[in-house]
Motif scaffolding. Structure first.
Motif, PDB file in Angstrom:
ATOM      1  N   TYR A  14       0.896  -9.471  12.920  1.00 43.05           N
ATOM      2  CA  TYR A  14       1.006 -10.934  12.927  1.00 43.05           C
ATOM      3  C   TYR A  14       2.145 -11.249  13.872  1.00 43.05           C
ATOM      4  CZ  TYR A  14      -1.462 -10.742   8.440  1.00 43.05           C
ATOM      5  OH  TYR A  14      -2.368 -10.519   7.450  1.00 43.05           O
ATOM      6  N   VAL A  17       5.311  -9.087  13.709  1.00 43.98           N
ATOM      7  CA  VAL A  17       5.314  -8.305  12.478  1.00 43.98           C
ATOM      8  C   VAL A  17       4.126  -7.353  12.471  1.00 43.98           C
ATOM      9  CG1 VAL A  17       5.293  -8.380   9.967  1.00 43.98           C
ATOM     10  CG2 VAL A  17       6.293 -10.268  11.266  1.00 43.98           C
ATOM     11  N   ALA A  19       1.936  -5.373  10.356  1.00 52.20           N
ATOM     12  CA  ALA A  19       1.618  -5.248   8.928  1.00 52.20           C
ATOM     13  C   ALA A  19       0.977  -3.901   8.633  1.00 52.20           C
ATOM     14  CB  ALA A  19       0.707  -6.381   8.487  1.00 52.20           C
ATOM     15  N   PRO A  38       5.340  -0.761  -2.095  1.00 49.49           N
ATOM     16  CA  PRO A  38       6.193  -1.874  -2.531  1.00 49.49           C
ATOM     17  C   PRO A  38       5.757  -3.195  -1.892  1.00 49.49           C
ATOM     18  CG  PRO A  38       7.308  -0.619  -0.837  1.00 49.49           C
ATOM     19  CD  PRO A  38       6.020   0.095  -1.116  1.00 49.49           C
ATOM     20  N   ASN A  39       6.420  -4.279  -2.220  1.00 51.10           N
ATOM     21  CA  ASN A  39       6.133  -5.585  -1.620  1.00 51.10           C
ATOM     22  C   ASN A  39       6.181  -5.483  -0.112  1.00 51.10           C
ATOM     23  OD1 ASN A  39       7.947  -7.094  -4.252  1.00 51.10           O
ATOM     24  ND2 ASN A  39       5.788  -7.323  -3.889  1.00 51.10           N
ATOM     25  N   ALA A  41       4.250  -3.872   1.906  1.00 51.39           N
ATOM     26  CA  ALA A  41       3.855  -2.601   2.509  1.00 51.39           C
ATOM     27  C   ALA A  41       2.622  -2.750   3.388  1.00 51.39           C
ATOM     28  CB  ALA A  41       3.587  -1.579   1.412  1.00 51.39           C
ATOM     29  N   GLY A  42       1.789  -3.736   3.072  1.00 44.36           N
ATOM     30  CA  GLY A  42       0.555  -3.910   3.838  1.00 44.36           C
ATOM     31  C   GLY A  42      -0.698  -3.705   3.010  1.00 44.36           C
ATOM     32  N   LYS A  43      -0.550  -3.624   1.700  1.00 43.20           N
ATOM     33  CA  LYS A  43      -1.697  -3.392   0.820  1.00 43.20           C
ATOM     34  C   LYS A  43      -2.727  -4.513   0.943  1.00 43.20           C
ATOM     35  CE  LYS A  43       0.865  -3.430  -2.964  1.00 43.20           C
ATOM     36  NZ  LYS A  43       2.175  -3.722  -2.400  1.00 43.20           N
ATOM     37  N   THR A  45      -3.044  -6.734   3.253  1.00 40.33           N
ATOM     38  CA  THR A  45      -3.589  -6.786   4.608  1.00 40.33           C
ATOM     39  C   THR A  45      -4.760  -5.819   4.752  1.00 40.33           C
ATOM     40  OG1 THR A  45      -1.397  -7.341   5.430  1.00 40.33           O
ATOM     41  CG2 THR A  45      -2.993  -6.563   7.043  1.00 40.33           C
ATOM     42  N   GLN A  84      -5.366 -10.908  -4.777  1.00 40.95           N
ATOM     43  CA  GLN A  84      -4.069 -10.853  -5.438  1.00 40.95           C
ATOM     44  C   GLN A  84      -3.793 -12.108  -6.267  1.00 40.95           C
ATOM     45  OE1 GLN A  84      -0.995  -9.507  -2.872  1.00 40.95           O
ATOM     46  NE2 GLN A  84       0.577  -9.602  -4.440  1.00 40.95           N
ATOM     47  N   GLU A 161      -3.881  -5.667  -6.810  1.00 43.01           N
ATOM     48  CA  GLU A 161      -2.936  -5.805  -7.924  1.00 43.01           C
ATOM     49  C   GLU A 161      -3.584  -6.486  -9.127  1.00 43.01           C
ATOM     50  OE1 GLU A 161       1.025  -6.879  -6.987  1.00 43.01           O
ATOM     51  OE2 GLU A 161       0.930  -6.048  -4.958  1.00 43.01           O
ATOM     52  N   GLN A 193       1.690  -1.637  -7.597  1.00 43.58           N
ATOM     53  CA  GLN A 193       3.076  -1.263  -7.319  1.00 43.58           C
ATOM     54  C   GLN A 193       3.550  -0.263  -8.352  1.00 43.58           C
ATOM     55  OE1 GLN A 193       5.789  -4.319  -6.369  1.00 43.58           O
ATOM     56  NE2 GLN A 193       4.211  -5.832  -5.918  1.00 43.58           N
ATOM     57  N   SER A 320      11.060  -4.665   4.873  1.00 44.90           N
ATOM     58  CA  SER A 320       9.818  -5.098   5.509  1.00 44.90           C
ATOM     59  C   SER A 320       9.672  -6.604   5.519  1.00 44.90           C
ATOM     60  CB  SER A 320       8.606  -4.473   4.821  1.00 44.90           C
ATOM     61  OG  SER A 320       8.363  -5.117   3.602  1.00 44.90           O
ATOM     62  N   PRO A 322      10.014 -10.155   6.791  1.00 42.03           N
ATOM     63  CA  PRO A 322      10.220 -10.599   8.170  1.00 42.03           C
ATOM     64  C   PRO A 322      11.608 -11.208   8.319  1.00 42.03           C
ATOM     65  CG  PRO A 322       8.574 -11.953   7.056  1.00 42.03           C
ATOM     66  CD  PRO A 322       8.962 -10.862   6.111  1.00 42.03           C
TER      67      PRO A 322
HETATM   68  N1  LIG Z   1      -0.330 -14.516   7.493  1.00 43.16           N
HETATM   69  C1  LIG Z   1       0.734 -13.772   7.786  1.00 43.16           C
HETATM   70  N2  LIG Z   1       1.551 -14.108   8.783  1.00 43.16           N
HETATM   71  C2  LIG Z   1       2.627 -13.361   9.116  1.00 43.16           C
HETATM   72  N3  LIG Z   1       2.973 -12.235   8.483  1.00 43.16           N
HETATM   73  C3  LIG Z   1       2.205 -11.826   7.458  1.00 43.16           C
HETATM   74  C4  LIG Z   1       1.062 -12.565   7.050  1.00 43.16           C
HETATM   75  N4  LIG Z   1       0.495 -11.924   5.998  1.00 43.16           N
HETATM   76  C5  LIG Z   1       1.255 -10.840   5.762  1.00 43.16           C
HETATM   77  N5  LIG Z   1       2.295 -10.760   6.633  1.00 43.16           N
HETATM   78  C6  LIG Z   1       3.301  -9.688   6.699  1.00 43.16           C
HETATM   79  O1  LIG Z   1       2.637  -8.451   6.727  1.00 43.16           O
HETATM   80  C7  LIG Z   1       3.309  -7.495   5.926  1.00 43.16           C
HETATM   81  C8  LIG Z   1       2.363  -6.909   4.900  1.00 43.16           C
HETATM   82  O2  LIG Z   1       1.987  -7.908   3.970  1.00 43.16           O
HETATM   83  P1  LIG Z   1       0.985  -7.643   2.777  1.00 43.16           P
HETATM   84  O3  LIG Z   1       0.722  -8.944   2.121  1.00 43.16           O
HETATM   85  O4  LIG Z   1      -0.183  -6.880   3.268  1.00 43.16           O
HETATM   86  O5  LIG Z   1       1.839  -6.729   1.803  1.00 43.16           O
HETATM   87  P2  LIG Z   1       1.520  -6.228   0.334  1.00 43.16           P
HETATM   88  O6  LIG Z   1       1.674  -4.764   0.345  1.00 43.16           O
HETATM   89  O7  LIG Z   1       0.245  -6.773  -0.146  1.00 43.16           O
HETATM   90  O8  LIG Z   1       2.729  -6.862  -0.497  1.00 43.16           O
HETATM   91  P3  LIG Z   1       2.777  -7.456  -1.982  1.00 43.16           P
HETATM   92  O9  LIG Z   1       3.020  -6.307  -2.882  1.00 43.16           O
HETATM   93  O10 LIG Z   1       3.959  -8.373  -1.923  1.00 43.16           O
HETATM   94  O11 LIG Z   1       1.509  -8.174  -2.237  1.00 43.16           O
HETATM   95  C9  LIG Z   1       4.498  -8.226   5.331  1.00 43.16           C
HETATM   96  O12 LIG Z   1       5.633  -7.906   6.106  1.00 43.16           O
HETATM   97  C10 LIG Z   1       4.162  -9.665   5.467  1.00 43.16           C
HETATM   98  O13 LIG Z   1       5.329 -10.442   5.638  1.00 43.16           O
END
Ligand SMILES: Nc1ncnc2c1ncn2[C@@H]1O[C@H](COP(=O)(O)OP(=O)(O)OP(=O)(O)O)[C@@H](O)[C@H]1O
Ligand SMILES: [Mg+2]
Lengths: 325, 274
Positions: A14, A17, A19, A38-39, A41-43, A45, A84, A161, A193, A320, A322
């Motif tokens: 993104y 960033v 992801a 963890p939060n 991580a990119g799960k 995405t 989620q 989750e 998580q 992680s 931003p």
């Molecule tokens: N629409 C977006 N625009 C910009 N950055 C994004 C967007 N969506 C996700 N990110 C970034 O991509 C990275 C991965 O996000 P993601 O939501 O996949 O994590 P996650 O593992 O699901 O976390 P969580 O446990 O908090 O749900 C993060 O750094 C997040 O800030």
């Protein structure tokens, strides 16, 4: 080998960033893959890419043989997604939510009605079935969301989750539902998580950190890397922690003892905590160290993380995030 | 049972058209389901419908009794002059609900569910727009009844008068796509709502809806004359009071079709990209 999910070198950014960076992942048909991280991580995405909600920046992925970009429409008719945040419609009743999902999967009306009743029973929502979802609790919403995603009996299901925000009982119930799905042959990809959850449900676990796969294997493999268990001793006085550590070191797998002066604790990694607990207490007693509390702790995501990356999951999540500039 | 032979018999051209036929069928049935879903909002809380009809009715009273005497409208009674204008304004406001609702779905993540289903993408927007159009039609009929009580009469004959609510609902249908585009772009129900208020409110006042254009300052008149709302209102006035309809009908139809197909396609495209 027959793979339900085959991810090849997927990346997603993104703006600045990243992801996901060059992720590879294979999931066997009929198995449960736990995506642990963890939060941030990119799960989510990865789940969104695999469910056609998001296009990858590069790389390719197939789910049940369908390419997530080129065959998106076909793919959508054979997968279920419980995202989620529960995507339930406040305007409708629980039953109508499930039925509408069924109709939009293009199932015949009669079959949708029958299936909705089945799911309401299975998810313990019969009493609330004809009430507006507006009045549902968080746990009920989650269950309804999951029920709606299962309406078409998809052979592949994505759960992002699924137990976050559920009380311990509902969590156990949901685990049971997921196990039933698997016993019927459904392939499941779930993110979590909690190492314990992945351990309970998943055949295989993939750990991701800042968009990279950092470990893959069974729960036992991962725990092994993290040291199987921890014995945590709390002493009365902070100075005693050092003396306790000297005793404890001898029992540790890696001859190391971690001291936390603030909490007045000393902890060691061991294979089987319960069996050596008595010996540990005796040795401490012989040194005249008064023990305030002792516990055997199972390894958590944090421990796995610490072992794999040298930092805790919490630190990883903060990193992680931003950065504003 | 489908016989395999039957499938093999199909020429590539036949294949193509049957795929289109299947697609069209799903678009229609999915849009129908989404329309029903959006109308349920009013079944659940009928008071919503009450509010969306009460305020326009209040406006009819206020305009008619407060401004009515002060605004010269030639040989028309003010209530006869006012009703088509206020119908157009009300249905345009009601059309903004499409965008607000869509933004709400996007914000709440409801759209993730839809987008993970094998449904037609356009049905999410189509369902919104159709539902609001049905509501617009209902509100327009109710307001006409109120207008009748206050002394409005259809001097242009029965059938043109009968067409009036359909015409304003049709125009509002076109505008719904504009509102859907705003909703899909802004993705925040409050911003979408206030943005559209700032479009509809001045545009309806800068038209022939409430006062004759001739009474406005000269520098303003060119703008009010090209404002499509003026054409829609004038068409409504001709339908209810008699008068030439062809020119206004053509212009209003072109705007409606343009908004539906051009803005509508952009809105669906925006929504796909979310
Ligand atoms: N629409 C977006 N625009 C910009 N950055 C994004 C967007 N969506 C996700 N990110 C970034 O991509 C990275 C991965 O996000 P993601 O939501 O996949 O994590 P996650 O593992 O699901 O976390 P969580 O446990 O908090 O749900 C993060 O750094 C997040 O800030
Ligand atoms: Mg997530």
């Amino acid at each position: 080998m027959d793979f339900a999910i085959d991810v090849r070198n997927i990346s997603k950014s993104y703006g600045d960033v990243v992801a996901l960076g060059n992720v590879d992942l294979q999931v066997r048909s009929g198995s449960v893959m736990g995506l642990l991280g963890p939060n941030g991580a990119g799960k989510t995405t990865l789940v969104r890419i695999l469910t056609t909600l998001l296009r990858p920046s590069s790389g390719s992925a197939t789910v049940l043989g369908y390419d997530v970009v080129r065959h998106a429409r076909h793919l959508r008719s054979v997968i279920g997604l419980a995202g989620q945040s529960a995507a339930v419609d406040d305007l409708l009743t629980g039953r109508e939510n499930i039925q509408m999902a069924g109709r939009l999967y293009h199932m015949p009306r009669k079959q949708v009605q029958k299936r909705a009743q089945e799911l309401l029973e299975q998810f313990d929502l019969v009493d609330a079935a004809d009430r507006s979802v507006k009045g549902y609790s968080g746990g009920m919403r989650r269950r309804l969301d999951l029920a709606a995603s299962l309406v078409a009996n998809p052979p592949m299901i994505f759960l992002d989750e699924p137990t976050t925000g559920l009380d311990p009982r509902s969590r156990l119930d949901l685990w049971e539902v997921i196990r039933n799905l698997v016993s019927e042959g459904t392939t499941v990809l779930l993110t979590t998580q909690y190492l314990e959850e992945a351990d309970q449900l998943a055949d295989e676990i993939t750990v991701i950190d800042i968009g990279k796969v950092i470990a893959q294997g069974t729960a036992a493999d991962l725990k092994h890397q993290a040291g199987s268990e921890f014995i945590v001793i709390t002493v009365r006085e902070a100075e005693e922690a050092k003396r306790a550590a000297a005793v404890l070191e001898k029992f540790a797998d890696n001859d190391e003892c971690e001291i936390n002066e603030e909490d007045r604790t000393a902890s060691i990694m061991v294979q089987d905590g319960a069996s050596i607990m008595v010996q540990v207490v005796r040795s401490l007693d012989a040194e005249g160290i008064v023990v305030a509390n002792m516990a055997v702790r199972q390894p958590t995501l944090d421990d796995v993380f610490l072992a794999l990356t040298g930092r805790t999951a919490e630190e990883a999540a903060t990193e992680s995030e931003p950065t504003e500039n | 049972m489908i016989r395999p032979a039957q499938i093999q018999d199909r020429s590539p051209v036949g294949e193509f058209f049957s795929a289109i036929a299947v697609e069209a069928r799903w678009i229609i049935s999915d849009t129908f389901i989404m329309t029903w879903r959006n109308l349920l909002r009013y079944r659940r809380s009928p008071e919503l419908l009450l509010f969306s009809t009460l305020s326009p009715i209040m406006f009819i009273f206020l305009f008619n009794y407060v401004f009515g005497g002060a605004i010269p409208t030639g040989d028309l009674n003010y209530i006869d002059f006012l009703m088509p204008g206020i119908l157009v304004q009300t249905t345009l406001f009601s059309a903004t609900t499409s965008g607000v609702g869509l933004a709400e779905d996007l914000q709440k993540g409801m759209v993730d569910r839809y987008r993970s289903l094998p449904m037609a993408r356009s049905a999410v927007l189509g369902g919104r727009v159709s539902a609001e159009t049905i509501v617009s039609l209902f509100v327009a009929c109710l307001m006409l009844a109120v207008g009748y009580i206050l002394g409005m009469r259809l001097h242009g004959g029965f059938w043109p008068g009968f067409a009036l609510p359909f015409m304003v609902a049709g125009f509002a249908f076109g505008f719904s796509w504009v509102s859907a585009l705003v909703g899909a772009s802004v993705r925040n129900p409050e911003s979408a709502g206030s943005m559209m208020f700032f479009v509809v409110f001045p545009l309806t006042f800068l038209s022939s809806a409430f006062v004759p254009i001739e009474s406005m300052p000269g520098w303003l008149q060119p703008f009010t004359k090209i404002n499509p709302i003026t054409n829609a209102v004038d068409l409504g006035r001709s339908l209810s009071q008699g008068g030439p309809i062809v020119e206004d009908a053509v212009i209003t139809a072109l705007w409606t079709l343009g908004m539906t197909f051009v803005i509508g396609s952009v809105a669906v495209w925006r929504y796909r990209k979310v």
